[in-house]
Design a protein around this motif. Structure first.
Motif, PDB file in Angstrom:
ATOM      1  N   PHE A  67       0.366  51.426   5.675  1.00  0.00           N
ATOM      2  CA  PHE A  67      -0.217  50.427   6.591  1.00  0.00           C
ATOM      3  C   PHE A  67       0.470  49.228   6.737  1.00  0.00           C
ATOM      4  O   PHE A  67       1.400  48.811   6.110  1.00  0.00           O
ATOM      5  CB  PHE A  67      -1.762  49.830   6.051  1.00  0.00           C
ATOM      6  N   ASP A  68       0.176  48.071   7.671  1.00  0.00           N
ATOM      7  CA  ASP A  68       1.054  47.258   7.875  1.00  0.00           C
ATOM      8  C   ASP A  68       0.486  46.054   7.318  1.00  0.00           C
ATOM      9  O   ASP A  68      -0.113  44.955   8.177  1.00  0.00           O
ATOM     10  CB  ASP A  68       1.234  46.942   9.651  1.00  0.00           C
ATOM     11  N   LEU A  69       0.516  46.101   6.343  1.00  0.00           N
ATOM     12  CA  LEU A  69      -0.101  45.017   5.078  1.00  0.00           C
ATOM     13  C   LEU A  69       0.964  43.763   4.789  1.00  0.00           C
ATOM     14  O   LEU A  69       2.091  44.375   4.472  1.00  0.00           O
ATOM     15  CB  LEU A  69      -0.771  45.482   4.164  1.00  0.00           C
ATOM     16  N   ARG A  70       0.552  42.793   4.915  1.00  0.00           N
ATOM     17  CA  ARG A  70       1.436  41.521   4.243  1.00  0.00           C
ATOM     18  C   ARG A  70       1.779  41.817   2.792  1.00  0.00           C
ATOM     19  O   ARG A  70       0.652  42.400   2.206  1.00  0.00           O
ATOM     20  CB  ARG A  70       0.800  40.199   4.721  1.00  0.00           C
ATOM     21  N   LYS A  71       2.639  41.348   2.270  1.00  0.00           N
ATOM     22  CA  LYS A  71       2.827  41.715   0.739  1.00  0.00           C
ATOM     23  C   LYS A  71       1.676  41.062  -0.157  1.00  0.00           C
ATOM     24  O   LYS A  71       1.456  41.714  -1.127  1.00  0.00           O
ATOM     25  CB  LYS A  71       4.194  41.382   0.366  1.00  0.00           C
ATOM     26  N   GLU A  72       1.130  40.065   0.422  1.00  0.00           N
ATOM     27  CA  GLU A  72       0.176  39.547  -0.374  1.00  0.00           C
ATOM     28  C   GLU A  72      -1.014  40.189  -0.196  1.00  0.00           C
ATOM     29  O   GLU A  72      -1.923  40.451  -1.298  1.00  0.00           O
ATOM     30  CB  GLU A  72      -0.408  37.968   0.286  1.00  0.00           C
ATOM     31  N   GLY A  74       2.522  32.725 -12.136  1.00  0.00           N
ATOM     32  CA  GLY A  74       4.197  32.448 -11.837  1.00  0.00           C
ATOM     33  C   GLY A  74       4.643  33.561 -10.760  1.00  0.00           C
ATOM     34  O   GLY A  74       5.308  33.094 -10.000  1.00  0.00           O
ATOM     35  N   GLY A  75       3.955  34.639 -10.716  1.00  0.00           N
ATOM     36  CA  GLY A  75       4.228  35.570  -9.369  1.00  0.00           C
ATOM     37  C   GLY A  75       4.100  35.143  -8.064  1.00  0.00           C
ATOM     38  O   GLY A  75       4.606  35.660  -7.188  1.00  0.00           O
ATOM     39  N   VAL A  76       2.881  34.357  -8.051  1.00  0.00           N
ATOM     40  CA  VAL A  76       2.708  33.826  -6.619  1.00  0.00           C
ATOM     41  C   VAL A  76       3.948  33.069  -5.823  1.00  0.00           C
ATOM     42  O   VAL A  76       3.846  33.554  -4.692  1.00  0.00           O
ATOM     43  CB  VAL A  76       1.360  33.061  -6.662  1.00  0.00           C
ATOM     44  N   PRO A  77       4.314  32.216  -6.463  1.00  0.00           N
ATOM     45  CA  PRO A  77       5.437  31.503  -5.976  1.00  0.00           C
ATOM     46  C   PRO A  77       6.596  32.488  -5.653  1.00  0.00           C
ATOM     47  O   PRO A  77       7.467  32.336  -4.765  1.00  0.00           O
ATOM     48  CB  PRO A  77       5.980  30.311  -6.848  1.00  0.00           C
ATOM     49  N   LEU A  78       6.729  33.306  -6.780  1.00  0.00           N
ATOM     50  CA  LEU A  78       7.847  34.431  -6.544  1.00  0.00           C
ATOM     51  C   LEU A  78       7.835  35.534  -5.199  1.00  0.00           C
ATOM     52  O   LEU A  78       8.597  35.558  -4.748  1.00  0.00           O
ATOM     53  CB  LEU A  78       8.229  35.063  -7.834  1.00  0.00           C
ATOM     54  N   LEU A  79       6.529  35.713  -5.243  1.00  0.00           N
ATOM     55  CA  LEU A  79       6.088  36.705  -3.969  1.00  0.00           C
ATOM     56  C   LEU A  79       6.248  35.792  -2.716  1.00  0.00           C
ATOM     57  O   LEU A  79       6.737  36.428  -1.936  1.00  0.00           O
ATOM     58  CB  LEU A  79       4.744  37.052  -4.123  1.00  0.00           C
ATOM     59  N   ARG A  80       6.145  34.665  -2.768  1.00  0.00           N
ATOM     60  CA  ARG A  80       6.472  33.945  -1.377  1.00  0.00           C
ATOM     61  C   ARG A  80       7.869  33.765  -0.982  1.00  0.00           C
ATOM     62  O   ARG A  80       8.179  33.718   0.037  1.00  0.00           O
ATOM     63  CB  ARG A  80       5.850  32.590  -1.401  1.00  0.00           C
ATOM     64  N   ARG A  81       8.796  33.897  -1.898  1.00  0.00           N
ATOM     65  CA  ARG A  81      10.154  33.804  -1.714  1.00  0.00           C
ATOM     66  C   ARG A  81      10.897  35.256  -1.434  1.00  0.00           C
ATOM     67  O   ARG A  81      11.785  35.107  -0.748  1.00  0.00           O
ATOM     68  CB  ARG A  81      11.024  33.125  -2.798  1.00  0.00           C
ATOM     69  N   ILE A  82      10.083  36.299  -1.585  1.00  0.00           N
ATOM     70  CA  ILE A  82      10.729  37.671  -1.343  1.00  0.00           C
ATOM     71  C   ILE A  82      10.457  37.863   0.093  1.00  0.00           C
ATOM     72  O   ILE A  82       9.226  37.856   0.529  1.00  0.00           O
ATOM     73  CB  ILE A  82      10.219  38.530  -2.216  1.00  0.00           C
ATOM     74  N   PRO A  83      11.552  38.226   0.987  1.00  0.00           N
ATOM     75  CA  PRO A  83      11.144  38.601   2.110  1.00  0.00           C
ATOM     76  C   PRO A  83      10.218  39.717   2.471  1.00  0.00           C
ATOM     77  O   PRO A  83      10.362  40.667   1.665  1.00  0.00           O
ATOM     78  CB  PRO A  83      12.521  38.709   2.907  1.00  0.00           C
ATOM     79  N   GLU A  84       9.587  39.937   3.409  1.00  0.00           N
ATOM     80  CA  GLU A  84       8.657  41.325   3.586  1.00  0.00           C
ATOM     81  C   GLU A  84       9.523  42.267   3.713  1.00  0.00           C
ATOM     82  O   GLU A  84       9.066  43.436   2.958  1.00  0.00           O
ATOM     83  CB  GLU A  84       7.890  40.839   5.023  1.00  0.00           C
TER      84      GLU A  84
END
Length: 106
Positions: free
Chosen positions: A16-21, A70-80
């Motif tokens: 599916f075309d889900l955003r990483k979040e 801690g994972g939330v900010p890290l997830l934001r920095r990883i490109p889709e």
């Protein structure tokens, strides 16, 4: 068995075309539902042992909370696109491991 299901759900979600979040949130929700369904059985069968392990459980819960925060900010920095590749490789590795274990009868 439930870990197999979580891996299968994660693999299906990649289609599916889900955003990483959304991907992380959905996979987490599936895992919580599975564990929530198993918890009453664990408590009924091994409730005393679980109560005796409360210090370990408390540390594990603290680790989960710290990892989530801690994972939330890290997830934001990883490109889709990189995230999808990372998840795909991890699923391939997990699937291969599970297949090998199944073939060995473990």
């Amino acid at each position: 068995m439930s870990h197999d299901l979580v891996v299968a759900v994660a693999a299906a979600l990649l289609g599916f075309d889900l955003r990483k979040e959304s991907f992380v949130a959905t996979a987490t929700a599936v895992a919580l539902v599975i564990d929530g369904a198993r918890l009453p059985v664990y408590l009924a069968q091994q409730g005393r042992d679980i109560l005796d392990a409360w210090p370990t459980i408390a540390v594990a819960v603290a680790g989960v909370l710290a990892g989530t925060l801690g994972g939330v900010p890290l997830l934001r920095r990883i490109p889709e696109t990189a995230y999808r590749r990372i998840v795909g490789v991890l699923l391939l590795l997990l699937g291969s491991y599970m297949l090998l274990r199944g073939l060995q009868g473990k």
